[in-house]
Design a protein around this motif. Structure first.
Motif, PDB file in Angstrom:
ATOM      1  N   UNK A   1       0.845  -1.209   0.000  1.00 18.38           N
ATOM      2  CA  UNK A   1       0.000   0.000   0.000  1.00 18.38           C
ATOM      3  C   UNK A   1       0.875   1.253   0.000  1.00 18.38           C
ATOM      4  N   UNK A   2       1.956   1.228   0.758  1.00 18.00           N
ATOM      5  CA  UNK A   2       2.852   2.396   0.828  1.00 18.00           C
ATOM      6  C   UNK A   2       3.647   2.555  -0.468  1.00 18.00           C
ATOM      7  N   UNK A   3       4.297   1.472  -0.890  1.00 17.75           N
ATOM      8  CA  UNK A   3       5.161   1.534  -2.078  1.00 17.75           C
ATOM      9  C   UNK A   3       4.323   1.842  -3.322  1.00 17.75           C
ATOM     10  N   UNK A   4       3.084   1.303  -3.348  1.00 17.47           N
ATOM     11  CA  UNK A   4       2.204   1.490  -4.502  1.00 17.47           C
ATOM     12  C   UNK A   4       1.826   2.951  -4.744  1.00 17.47           C
ATOM     13  N   UNK A   5       1.943   3.776  -3.701  1.00 17.45           N
ATOM     14  CA  UNK A   5       1.617   5.205  -3.876  1.00 17.45           C
ATOM     15  C   UNK A   5       2.602   5.904  -4.798  1.00 17.45           C
TER      16      UNK A   5
END
Ligand code: SF4
Ligand code: SF4
Ligand code: SF4
Length: 239
Positions: free
Chosen positions: A175-179
């Motif tokens: 979720x974090x990296x996907x931003x």
């Protein structure tokens, strides 16, 4: 209890401490190598190299990027190598830990079939005819220790623990990296015990990863081979 790795490649610096720790714990020798114009060393996995930090220099959005991928056996949930071997004295899954273990009896198997059955091209032939690969440091794990590569990793790339917790951690990081990275994804998370987070689309990495992603590692050809293998063997034994 089943364990899993979560390997967050976005944190990897390519330091290779994990690769060395794996060799140290298993008392495996170094390999003679040559300069091939890349920092990746050695060139590939082998019967004395169970862990290899693959390194790609990729041009992404007009910028040069290092892509590091610490490669090892995925300890598949339903391992094709176990199904292919059909001999638990040679290849078995330790139900307590989830580790897929190769023994010296692999020399008695149809080795080429086992090698071919692995969707990730992991098993390597030893000089004495046996097959070798990462064993999840099952001796350490069974005694409450972390795998050597996880224990050694200084950046938080390598994580290990109960499968549910690793999946939870993986989803959170995704979720974090996907931003920031549209291509970010977890590779084959439902079917393996070694869950990789990659930041770029698989085609930016290398051929093994490209081949495995999206089909959970099992190709139609391999599935067909698995279906006809018992019949082929029976015919060979009768001949
Ligand atoms: Fe077997 Fe290959 Fe899966 Fe490892 S990655 S468990 S060698 S099929
Ligand atoms: Fe090597 Fe153990 Fe890590 Fe597997 S789990 S790559 S055997 S150190
Ligand atoms: Fe990457 Fe950690 Fe291995 Fe270093 S020890 S190469 S940071 S996974």
């Amino acid at each position: 209890m089943s364990y899993a790795f979560f390997i967050d490649t976005t944190r990897c610096t390519g330091c290779r401490a994990c690769q060395v720790a794996c060799k140290q714990w298993h008392d495996l020798p170094a390999e003679a190598t040559t300069n091939r114009g890349t920092f990746q060393n050695p060139e590939d996995l082998s019967f004395t190299t169970y862990k290899l930090v693959r390194m790609e220099e990729a041009q992404i959005d007009g910028r040069l990027k290092w892509l590091f991928f610490p490669e090892q056996c995925r300890h598949c949930i339903e391992p094709p190598c176990v199904d292919t071997a059909m001999d638990e004295s040679a290849i078995y899954k330790d139900e307590k830990t989830g580790a897929v273990i190769f023994t010296a009896n692999t020399s008695k198997l149809f080795i080429d079939d086992v090698i071919e059955s692995c969707p990730y091209n992991i098993p390597r032939r030893a000089a004495d005819g046996t097959l070798a690969k990462c064993d999840m440091c099952n001796d350490r794990v069974s005694n409450g220790l972390l795998p050597a590569c996880v224990q050694t990793c200084p950046t938080g790339t390598m994580n290990f623990g109960e499968r549910d917790k690793m999946l939870e951690l993986a989803e959170k990081r995704l979720a974090t990296v996907g931003q920031k990275h549209a291509g970010a994804q977890l590779v084959d998370a439902d079917s393996v015990g070694v869950i990789y987070l990659i930041a770029e689309k698989p085609s930016a990495y290398y051929e093994y990863l490209m081949a495995s992603t999206g089909n959970h590692g099992i190709t139609r050809t391999m599935a067909l081979k698995k279906m006809i293998r018992p019949f082929t063997r029976a015919m060979q034994q009768l001949a």
